[in-house]
Structure formats: C-alpha cells, structure tokens
Design an enzyme around this catalytic site. Structure first.
Site, mmCIF file in Angstrom:
data_model
loop_
_atom_site.group_PDB
_atom_site.id
_atom_site.type_symbol
_atom_site.label_atom_id
_atom_site.label_comp_id
_atom_site.label_asym_id
_atom_site.label_seq_id
_atom_site.Cartn_x
_atom_site.Cartn_y
_atom_site.Cartn_z
ATOM 1 C CB SER A 301 -0.880 0.031 1.250
ATOM 2 O OG SER A 301 -0.100 0.302 2.405
ATOM 3 C CG ASP A 302 1.227 5.943 -1.160
ATOM 4 O OD1 ASP A 302 2.170 6.094 -0.351
ATOM 5 O OD2 ASP A 302 1.010 6.743 -2.089
ATOM 6 C CD1 TRP A 303 4.617 5.655 5.093
ATOM 7 C CD2 TRP A 303 4.575 4.437 3.219
ATOM 8 N NE1 TRP A 303 5.757 4.864 5.069
ATOM 9 C CE2 TRP A 303 5.748 4.110 3.935
ATOM 10 C CE3 TRP A 303 4.333 3.783 2.017
ATOM 11 C CZ2 TRP A 303 6.677 3.169 3.478
ATOM 12 C CZ3 TRP A 303 5.255 2.853 1.549
ATOM 13 C CH2 TRP A 303 6.400 2.550 2.284
#
Length: 895
Positions: A301-303
């Site tokens: 995932s992105d952050w």
C-alpha cells in the site's frame, strides 16, 4: 529515548561514534525516517513492541547469517528456483498465524517487520523518484517529467543504476519508485514525478529505469497503481473510468513495468477506482496485476492507503505500510478462524515477501558494500546529463540564443526560482541534495569573474505582502467557539493578518474554532491590486470582497496560495471579509493586497535596465507543486507582473520555467524573445541552464506533455473535479472496528482516450506547444521513409528512415513515429506514438533509423471481447519531430 553506541565500521574493534549522536544515513538504520517533509519526527529511534535487544539482533542478522562481516556485495536478483521456493515455504512453515500476519505490515515507518525466530531481519525502504531522499542528503537527479523530456532510454537506465547505487550505499532494500501515472491534466500535483501524458513513452522509459535500479540489488517499486492522476482529495475520490480507456491510456506503463521491466514491487494508490479503493480492488490487483500480468512480487500500500483489512487481504494487498492499522492480528485472526479470509491467502503474501527477499540475497548478506559511496562524483555526472538532456527550448526569436559570453559585460538573473536552486517538487519525492546548483551559481560559474552578475528575487515574500498591507483602520477579529461561525465570538483587532507558514505539520485542535476577519481597504492609485490569501495544511478559508466571494480554499490535505486581481479606482474603498477554519491549534492564515505596479522591486527593475541580457527564472517549487495538493495552471502570484516589468526594462529577456508541465504564459509570451522549460532539473540544474544558454550544449529536450494555452482548453478541464451531485457515501469499518461513513466524490474520466495530444490532433485544434516539440541550435531533416506496403496482421514490422543534421552545430533530435488507424471500426485517436529514437548527429551527418512495430502498435482494447484487437485495413505511419510536425508519411495495409 534510547542512546545507541555505533561502531564506525563493520569491525567490532573500531572506535565507536559518540553515544546519542545524530543519525548518519549511511549506517544508522535504527533511526525513524522522515517520510513527509511536513511531519516532524525526532531524530532518535523509538522501538516498536519488539525489545531493544531484538531490534539490535535483527540489525545484525544479515551479517551473522553471512558468516562474516566481509560478506558478498549486493546482487541483482536471481530467477525464482525450486530451491528458493523450498526455502521460502520452509520459513513459512515455522510461523504461527499471528506471526505471519505480523509480517504483512510495516514497522517504524520505513521497514518491513523482522522475525528473529526464523533469522529474518527487517528490510529498509526509501522514498524516491529523483533521489534516495529518506535517509539524509543525496544526489538529486532530473527524474520524472524531466527524464521524460529527455526521451532517452539509455539515460533512464543510467539514472536507475545511479539511484540503485545510492540506495544500496544507505542500506536501502526497497526504492519506492518510479511513478508512472499519466499526466492527464497540467494541474496534477505530482505530474513532475510521473513522466508524461503518453503511455508508450512512459512504458519505454520505465523498463530500463527499473532494470537499472534492480541491477544494483535494490527492489524497484512502481507506483501508484492506479489512476492517481490528481492529488486533491486523493484519499476519498473515486476515479471512474471505462475499461478501454483504462487499458489503452492508464495501465500500459504498469504493465510494461511488470511484464518487461520485471519490477519486484508495486504500490497501490490512495484513490478509489470505480468506487473501490485500489488497495482492495479485485479487478486491479487480482484479475489484472496478479492474473493477466502474472506478477510474482510484492503489492504494497501507499502510506496509510489501506482502509479495510479483510477486503485488502482478500483482494491482493501483500504489505500494509507504514504499519498494520487494518491488516493486523486483531482484524485478521478472527477472519481466518471464521472463514472470511483463508490462511492460504495470508501464506501467499508471506511467500511473496520471502521469495523476493531471497532472490535478492537480502537474508544472507548486508545490503551496504564498502565499495559504495554515499557521495558519488560519477553520479553527479549522471545528474548533469539528465538536466542537459531534458531542458526544452520553446521559443528563440531572432536566434537570441545561444548567447555569446564575449558580448556580455553585465547579466541580470532575476526571479523567485533563480536562487536558491529548485531541484525537485514537494512531498515524498523531495530529495535534499548535497550541493544543488542554482541558476545564479551556474551562470556565474560559467562566465567567471569578468562578467558582472546582478541577482534579485524581484518579488517580496508573501508574509511581507500581508504585513505591509495598509488597511483603512484595524482588522476586526471575531473568534467563534464553533466550526460554523455560530455562538458568541471573542472580539479583538489587529493591524494585519500575517500568520501564514509554509510548514504543514499540525498539532490537533482540541476545541472547534472559526475566525472571521473584517477589514476595509482604500486604493491609493488606480489600477490592478493583487489580493492574496494563504493557509497551510488542511485549513480552509474564503474571502469576500464587498459581499461577493472571490477566493476559496476548501478543506483538503494540502494547498497553495490563492490570488486574484482587483481593478480599483483611485480612492475606491472595498470591504474584505475573510472566514478562516483552522484545522490545527494556532493560526496559519494570512491575507492582504498589493498594488501590482509596486509589487516588483525597484532593484529588479534597475538591474534589468543595466544588464546586457536578463535571465528570469519563474515557475513553481517544492512548496507550490507537490504531493497532497494540486497546483495552479497560473504562475504563482506576482510572477506575471514581474515579467511585464522586466521585459519592459530590457527587451533581451530570457524566461526559464520550473514546473511539472504546462502553465499559463499567455500574458507575456509575446513580450520575451526566448523561453525554456527546465521542469525540475535536479541538483545540477543551474549548471545545465548555463551550458545551454551559452551554447556549450545544444538544447535537446522535447515536451513530454502538451503545453496548453489555458487550463480551460485542456481536455480534462470539464471532468477534473467531478460533477456536482455525483458524490456518494461509503460505509466502511474504521481502524478500531468502528463504523465509518465518508463522502466519495466521483471523478468521471469523461475525456476518455482524448488525453493530451490525442485530443489536439483528433480535433484539429492546437495547443500552444505540441507534445514532442522542442527547438535546437541546429536543424534536422527527415527523409527516405520505408515500410512494407502490405503485411499480415499481428506480424512485426520494421519502419526505417533517415535523419540528417542540416545545420552548423552538433545536436540531438528525437525521431517520433506515430500510427493512425483511419479504417478502424471504433473511434480511435487520430494518431498515437508507437516508436521513437534519440539521434545525435554532427553537422552534415545522416543516420539511418529503424524502429519496430508489433501487434500492440496497431491494436485497441475491444470492450465487448475484453481483449486487444486489430481491425485489418489501412494504417498510416507518420514520422517527425513532434505530434504535429510529421513530414514523412506512408500507408500500410494489414491483412
């Protein structure tokens, strides 16, 4: 806080550094990194739930497993093998369900989780795109849109290799780049990271880039999958798109990264796609990425881009970063026990992590090699090469350029971007370079002491505008105990409102507040007055003039200053009301007015009049263009007025533009003889600008985006922010199991295939400067186009032609091949880029170029059949130096 005594080398007998000393990126990997520039993190390590002894053990495990402190250097990944598969499965078999779930969430912001019980250390990540930014100063390259402007696949590989070396020297295992999203609109906040508007150009560049990074033993992470084409409201907005447009425009670069570049990690985006978050999107992650493309690596995932643990687990997400807020034991263990999530699904995620880490040898050697350098002179040369190849000459009336140093005694270098250097945009890609070269420094270094160099910013700082606004009386302040200007306010007054700060960090506001400022302004002279309002972070405001709303900043993740011009008569008084909704404690808001003729400093005007030539550096920077917010199409406030004033003082004014794509130059373009686009040129930008201005290097950049006349003319304009009333409500479960409802704006991709030059060439209209355009100090001719007249559909087709340097200077041309399908059964763009090659030629030299077209070069996505399709019949091949200048043309029939 834990004090760490760290040895200065791998020998345990070396002298230690001072206890508690600041983090040194080269070795000190127990520190928490700074992921975003607007989040303040202490430069000390705070351990997670694991004990400190465990943390030290996992730091040492690579060395212990290698059997010595002189282990082998980093390696390019080896192919999957039965031995690797057996080892990965053996590791998984030793884990409990809880331990497996623990491994699919990150730790300490930039690491995978360790598992000492099976000898698994944690592995380190770094943000990237233009430099390895997370772990201190680094080399900053001309990446993203600047790399795309080079149209050079060899340069892409060289930058990838350099980034890989830079990452390895900092013990980094995962490089969080490249970004390959399409530059759909010029206002997209991260276009500068995202290469170009064309899927073929993006694909051609991303493959060697990834190969370069991974050849150095570092995992490349292609991002943001998918349709992260705007920054505004990126967590909540749904990119709604038909499958054909998705397949033809927005997915090909990801497909090439996976199937040709063999990227070993992919990062999901924040946004929803057709109503479902990317991190839990079955179509994107399971059907396409892991199904059709057979992706074997790690999908992260992105952050903070995970929103539902069970949905993400079941729909392909392998690694939640930076920590397991949703894919954790609390959520997933019960889901496995009751059958909502299969344990084999968890096993697959862990196996993907283990296989990838084993293929790179991460578990058997340290990532850092003593032969590596954190400061590399060789990589500085790569950075300079990237800047030189990307800078694009857009206008050169009267052949003002190149300049002759012998004829220049005084040069004025003016503008907000002249100094300090602006190597890159803002957000998680913003790299702090060791010694960035500004335009002032680069030109002064090249010219030497014999030329007078005059520098002025030319414009005041924004808070100075706010402080120097002469209101007609004090500003009335009303602070309401609510977030909607209701209740009994506390009242007061101020001389001005100048609390704006560019820092985006926030301290949570404990009680609701709303603040109303009321003031009167009396114009001293007739003319244009600039009204500016600015806040920070997620603050919101609106400004009314005589009861009419003029400026508004809605609640959003980030923002840039807003401004407009007011035409006022001498002595005219206007009443200003500013409503401010802070999202944090204190105030970060300011507003004011300035008389445009007085906005430009007298010093800048004086310098311009004294100089033989002026270089005026304008555009955006890391504060006005970056992650979390979109930018304006207009130049930042005051810059149009600056050009007007300087051009009036000196007709030999050269403008350089900094930014991720097109911007509004309509007010003054006919007043200046020369215009260059520098994009974000990396740390060597100033040197490159100087070498191009003074003819030491031929400008060879070509626009990777169409340069529009106005934002309103862009094909995405009417669709970009979504239609009123199209919002829906999404019901989900929060981090702690609580029900959460939030509003989802639906962004329709109604421009469909008509992105950039596809729109302009299909409609017969013209942008200001077309895709692929760029001037040179020499001239080129295309001739001798050869292609088979008839061939079987689906076969590989060679297309050849000659390129000749017909001028008097050495230079580089980008030969571009476009394909048209006039006999298609469906509507298709009038032309599409399907091949290119950068050609370097001496005066009078000719090179014979051969490009190859495959079946995809002629195909479109058939939505009813769900496959790539070629309609047999006539195709047209066009060759030239831009999307609008294709002097060579040939028909070809596919049977």
């Amino acid at each position: 806080m834990i004090r760490v005594t760290e040895f200065a080398s791998r020998s345990l007998y070396s002298f230690p550094k001072a206890a508690g000393s600041p983090c040194e990126p080269r070795f000190y990997t127990l520190c928490r990194p700074m992921r975003y520039p607007f989040r303040v993190m202490k430069n000390t390590y705070k351990p997670s739930k694991q004990s400190f002894a465990s943390a030290v053990l996992t730091r040492l495990l690579p060395f212990l497993l290698a059997g010595s402190f002189g282990a082998a250097a980093a390696q390019a990944p080896v192919p999957d093998s039965p031995a690797i598969e057996a080892q990965a499965r053996a590791m998984v078999s030793k884990l409990t369900l809880e331990e497996k779930i623990e491994l699919i969430g990150g730790v300490d912001s930039m690491y995978t989780r360790p598992m000492p019980s099976i000898g698994l250390p944690r592995f380190k990540m770094s943000d990237a795109s233009v430099g390895v930014r997370t772990w201190g100063p680094t080399t900053a390259y001309a990446g993203g849109v600047a790399l795309a402007a080079s149209w050079d696949t060899d340069l892409a590989r060289a930058i990838g290799e350099s980034l890989g070396r830079d990452a390895r020297s900092r013990n980094v295992n995962f490089l969080l780049g490249p970004g390959v999203n399409i530059a759909r609109s010029p206002v997209g906040g991260r276009n500068f990271e995202y290469l170009s508007e064309d899927p073929y150009l993006n694909s051609a560049l991303v493959v060697p880039f990834i190969e370069g990074v991974q050849s150095q033993g570092v995992i490349a992470t292609v991002k943001h999958y998918a349709l992260n084409n705007q920054e505004f409201n990126r967590h909540n907005a749904s990119s709604d798109i038909d499958e054909r447009t998705l397949r033809e425009i927005y997915l090909p670069a990801f497909e090439a990264a996976v199937t040709k570049g063999h990227a070993d990690a992919v990062m999901n985006s924040y946004n929803l796609v057709n109503g479902v978050h990317a991190t839990q999107n079955e179509f994107l992650n399971l059907k396409v990425l892991k199904g059709e493309w057979d992706f074997k690596g790690i999908l992260m995932s992105d952050w903070a881009a995970t929103y539902d643990g069970v949905a993400a687990a079941n729909n392909g997400l392998d690694l939640e970063m930076p920590s397991p807020k949703f894919m954790n034991a609390r959520n997933l263990v019960p889901s496995v026990r009751d059958g909502q999530v299969k344990e084999s699904t968890i096993d697959d995620k862990v196996l993907r992590l283990f296989r990838t880490e084993l293929r790179y040898g991460f578990t058997t050697r340290p990532q850092f090699d003593p032969a590596d350098s954190t400061y590399s002179v060789a990589d500085r040369a790569v950075a300079l090469r990237g800047a030189l190849e990307s800078i694009t000459l857009l206008k050169n009336d009267g052949n003002l350029l190149p300049l002759d140093p012998a004829k220049i005694k005084t040069i004025a270098i003016l503008g907000p971007d002249a100094w300090p250097a602006v190597p890159g945009g803002g957000g998680s890609s913003e790299a702090t370079s060791f010694d960035p070269v500004s335009t002032v420094t680069g030109i002064a270094n090249l010219l030497g002491p014999g030329v007078h160099v005059l520098y002025s910013r030319g414009l005041p700082e924004m808070n100075d505008v706010f402080k120097n606004t002469h209101w007609d009386g004090d500003v009335k302040v009303e602070t309401f105990p609510s977030d909607d200007f209701t209740g009994t306010p506390e009242t007061g007054s101020r001389h001005n409102v100048a609390d704006w700060t560019p820092k985006h960090w926030e301290t949570a506001q404990l009680t609701p507040r709303s603040i109303r400022y009321t003031a009167a302004f009396r114009a001293g002279s007739a003319g244009k007055y600039l009204l500016i309002g600015a806040a920070s972070g997620e603050d919101a405001f609106k400004i009314l003039v005589d009861g009419k709303q003029i400026l508004e900043q809605v609640h959003a993740e980030g923002q840039v200053p807003k401004y407009t011009s007011l035409d006022l008569a001498a002595g005219q008084t206007v009443h200003i009301e500013a409503d401010y909704l802070p999202h944090a404690s204190g105030s970060r808001f300011g507003f004011g007015l300035a008389y445009e003729p007085d906005l430009v400093s007298a010093e800048a005007k004086r310098y311009a009049s004294l100089a033989d030539v002026v270089v005026l550096a304008l555009g955006f920077n890391a504060a006005s263009e970056g992650e979390g917010h979109d930018r304006t199409f207009r130049l930042p406030w005051g810059e149009d007025a600056l050009v007007d004033a300087v051009a009036a003082a000196n007709p030999h004014t050269i403008v350089t533009l900094t930014g991720g794509g097109g911007m509004d130059v309509s007010r003054w373009l006919d007043k200046v003889p020369a215009l260059l686009h520098t994009y974000y040129p990396g740390q060597e930008g100033g040197t490159a600008v100087a070498e191009i201005l003074f003819g030491r290097h031929d400008p060879e950049g070509k626009l990777p985006v169409s340069f529009d006349r106005s934002w309103e003319e862009d094909p995405s304009y009417r669709w970009y922010y979504g239609a009123p009333g199209a919002d829906t409500t999404l019901h989900t479960i929060g981090e702690h199991g609580q029900p959460v409802d939030y509003t989802v704006p639906h962004i329709q991709y109604g421009d469909k295939l008509m992105v950039g030059y596809r729109y302009w060439t299909t409609t017969g209209k013209h942008p200001l400067f077309p895709f692929g355009f760029g001037l040179s100090y020499t001239t080129f001719r295309f001739s001798n186009l050869q292609a088979p007249a008839t061939t079987a559909s689906g076969s590989t087709i060679p297309v050849s032609f000659d390129v000749t340097n017909t001028g008097s200077a050495e230079g580089a041309e980008v030969a571009q091949l476009y394909v048209s399908d006039p006999s298609a059964k469906v509507d298709r763009p009038e032309r599409e880029l399907k091949g290119f090659e950068k050609v370097r030629l001496n005066p009078g030299e000719t090179k014979h170029v051969t490009l190859t077209l495959d079946a995809r070069s002629f195909s479109y996505w058939d939505e009813s059949a769900h496959k790539w399709t070629i309609d047999p019949g006539k195709f047209v091949l066009r060759v030239g130096d831009s999307s609008e200048n294709t002097p060579l043309e040939a028909d070809i029939t596919l049977q």
